[in-house]
Write an enzyme that holds these catalytic residues in place. Sequence first.
Site, PDB file in Angstrom:
ATOM      1  N   HIS A 124      70.503  31.741  59.920  1.00  0.00           N
ATOM      2  CA  HIS A 124      71.083  31.272  58.655  1.00  0.00           C
ATOM      3  C   HIS A 124      72.601  31.360  58.634  1.00  0.00           C
ATOM      4  O   HIS A 124      73.203  31.340  57.556  1.00  0.00           O
ATOM      5  CB  HIS A 124      70.477  32.053  57.481  1.00  0.00           C
ATOM      6  CG  HIS A 124      69.019  31.744  57.265  1.00  0.00           C
ATOM      7  ND1 HIS A 124      68.194  32.487  56.452  1.00  0.00           N
ATOM      8  CD2 HIS A 124      68.226  30.756  57.787  1.00  0.00           C
ATOM      9  CE1 HIS A 124      66.967  31.974  56.465  1.00  0.00           C
ATOM     10  NE2 HIS A 124      66.958  30.936  57.275  1.00  0.00           N
ATOM     11  N   SER A 194      60.339  38.840  53.602  1.00  0.00           N
ATOM     12  CA  SER A 194      59.192  38.490  52.757  1.00  0.00           C
ATOM     13  C   SER A 194      58.378  37.371  53.395  1.00  0.00           C
ATOM     14  O   SER A 194      57.270  37.099  52.959  1.00  0.00           O
ATOM     15  CB  SER A 194      59.683  38.049  51.372  1.00  0.00           C
ATOM     16  OG  SER A 194      60.583  36.972  51.500  1.00  0.00           O
TER      17      SER A 194
HETATM   18  P1  OAD Z   1      63.643  38.816  50.921  1.00  0.00           P
HETATM   19  O1  OAD Z   1      64.495  39.413  49.864  1.00  0.00           O
HETATM   20  O2  OAD Z   1      62.853  37.604  50.575  1.00  0.00           O
HETATM   21  O3  OAD Z   1      62.623  39.898  51.480  1.00  0.00           O
HETATM   22  C1  OAD Z   1      63.052  41.177  51.832  1.00  0.00           C
HETATM   23  C2  OAD Z   1      61.835  41.968  52.263  1.00  0.00           C
HETATM   24  O4  OAD Z   1      62.295  43.210  52.769  1.00  0.00           O
HETATM   25  C3  OAD Z   1      60.844  42.254  51.146  1.00  0.00           C
HETATM   26  O5  OAD Z   1      59.542  41.916  51.615  1.00  0.00           O
HETATM   27  C4  OAD Z   1      60.975  43.778  50.910  1.00  0.00           C
HETATM   28  O6  OAD Z   1      59.735  44.385  50.611  1.00  0.00           O
HETATM   29  C5  OAD Z   1      61.464  44.242  52.259  1.00  0.00           C
HETATM   30  N1  OAD Z   1      62.297  45.451  52.236  1.00  0.00           N
HETATM   31  C6  OAD Z   1      63.190  45.850  51.295  1.00  0.00           C
HETATM   32  N2  OAD Z   1      63.816  46.980  51.673  1.00  0.00           N
HETATM   33  C7  OAD Z   1      63.289  47.317  52.894  1.00  0.00           C
HETATM   34  C8  OAD Z   1      63.534  48.377  53.811  1.00  0.00           C
HETATM   35  N3  OAD Z   1      64.420  49.342  53.564  1.00  0.00           N
HETATM   36  N4  OAD Z   1      62.813  48.393  54.960  1.00  0.00           N
HETATM   37  C9  OAD Z   1      61.883  47.422  55.224  1.00  0.00           C
HETATM   38  N5  OAD Z   1      61.637  46.402  54.390  1.00  0.00           N
HETATM   39  C10 OAD Z   1      62.320  46.342  53.240  1.00  0.00           C
HETATM   40  O7  OAD Z   1      64.607  38.540  52.191  1.00  0.00           O
HETATM   41  P2  OAD Z   1      64.367  37.569  53.418  1.00  0.00           P
HETATM   42  O8  OAD Z   1      62.935  37.528  53.802  1.00  0.00           O
HETATM   43  O9  OAD Z   1      65.371  37.938  54.440  1.00  0.00           O
HETATM   44  O10 OAD Z   1      68.122  32.466  52.899  1.00  0.00           O
HETATM   45  O11 OAD Z   1      64.772  36.171  52.810  1.00  0.00           O
HETATM   46  C11 OAD Z   1      64.755  35.050  53.620  1.00  0.00           C
HETATM   47  C12 OAD Z   1      65.855  34.098  53.202  1.00  0.00           C
HETATM   48  O12 OAD Z   1      65.729  33.811  51.811  1.00  0.00           O
HETATM   49  C13 OAD Z   1      67.261  34.635  53.332  1.00  0.00           C
HETATM   50  O13 OAD Z   1      67.790  34.517  54.634  1.00  0.00           O
HETATM   51  C14 OAD Z   1      68.015  33.800  52.357  1.00  0.00           C
HETATM   52  C15 OAD Z   1      67.055  33.863  51.203  1.00  0.00           C
HETATM   53  O14 OAD Z   1      67.153  32.860  50.270  1.00  0.00           O
HETATM   54  C16 OAD Z   1      69.091  31.649  52.489  1.00  0.00           C
HETATM   55  O15 OAD Z   1      69.961  31.982  51.706  1.00  0.00           O
HETATM   56  C17 OAD Z   1      69.010  30.308  53.127  1.00  0.00           C
END
Ligand code: OAD
Length: 251
Positions: A124, A194
Site C-alpha cells: 500500500h 482484519s
Molecule cells: P485493520 O484495522 O482492518 O485490522 C487490524 C487487525 O489487527 C484487527 O483484526 C485487530 O484485531 C488486529 N490487532 C490489533 N492490535 C493487534 C495487536 N497488538 N496484535 C495483533 N493483532 C492486532 O487493519 P488492516 O487489516 O491492516 O488500506 O487494514 C487493511 C487496509 O485497510 C489498510 O492497509 C488500509 C485500510 O483501509 C488503505 O488505506 C488502502
Amino acid sequence: MSKQEPAIPNGLLEALRTAQHVVALTGAGISAESGIPTFRDAQTGLWAQYSAEELATPEAFQRNPRLVWDWYGWRRQMVAAAKPNAGHLALARLEHLVPTFTLITQNVDGLHAAAGSREPIELHGNIMRVRCALEATRYTTWSEEGALPPPCPSCGAPLRPDVVWFGEQLPVIALERAWSAAATCDVMLSIGTSGLVEPAASLPRLAYNRGATVAVLNLDVTPHNQERLYLLNGQAGNLLPALVTALEQQG
Ligand code: OAD
C-alpha cells in the site's frame, strides 16, 4: 503459561523448522503496539473516527486536496515518532532462521525496514514518500512552506502521499512478488490484519490452497489448531517473539 510466554503450537514450529520459504503478511495490528492506530478496531480504529471516502480516495484528493494532505501529514507525524516494537523486531530475526523469507506488508509506516527487515514488499505504499499526482515521480523530501499540497518540482501538479487509496491499483511489481511468494511458500504467517481489504486478504487463502501451513496471529481470532491452519489469539508483540525464540532454541 504467563502472558509473557504464549504457547506456540508444536505443529506450527515444526512447519517453520522444515520450511524452505516462509512468508509473513502484516497489517495495522502489528504497529498498534508502536502507538499507530489500526483502521477497523472499534473506538480506536481510524475508520471508526474518520471517513475513508473523504480522506483516502482519489476523488477526495480532487475535491479537497488540502484536507487530505493535512490528514496524511498528521499520520506522518505519528509514524515519524513511532519505533518498531517487539513484533517487528522478531520478524527481522525470523528472516535469518529460514532459507527464504518474504515479508509483505499492508502498512505504510516503514517500521519493518526500521526494525531491520530487508526489502519488505509494501503493498500500500509508504507514507514517508510523496509522488506527483500527475506523472507519479516520487520524492522523499519536499517543502511544507507555501501552497499545500506542494507543487511537483518538475511539472507543477500537486504532490500527494505515495500510498494506495481506495479504488486505486496496487503497485504492479509489489503485487506480483506478493502473489508469487504466497503461491510458493511453505508457511504463511498472517499478522494483525482484519483480512477485509483485497487483494492482500486473498494471499493467505492462496497459500493455504497451494498446500502451505497458515498461521493467523491476531487479537480477534478464537484459538484453533488443525492440520495446516493455526489461529493464535494475542498481541503480535507478544506472540512473535515467543515464536521466534522457540525456533531459535530448537535450532
Ligand atoms: P485493520 O484495522 O482492518 O485490522 C487490524 C487487525 O489487527 C484487527 O483484526 C485487530 O484485531 C488486529 N490487532 C490489533 N492490535 C493487534 C495487536 N497488538 N496484535 C495483533 N493483532 C492486532 O487493519 P488492516 O487489516 O491492516 O488500506 O487494514 C487493511 C487496509 O485497510 C489498510 O492497509 C488500509 C485500510 O483501509 C488503505 O488505506 C488502502
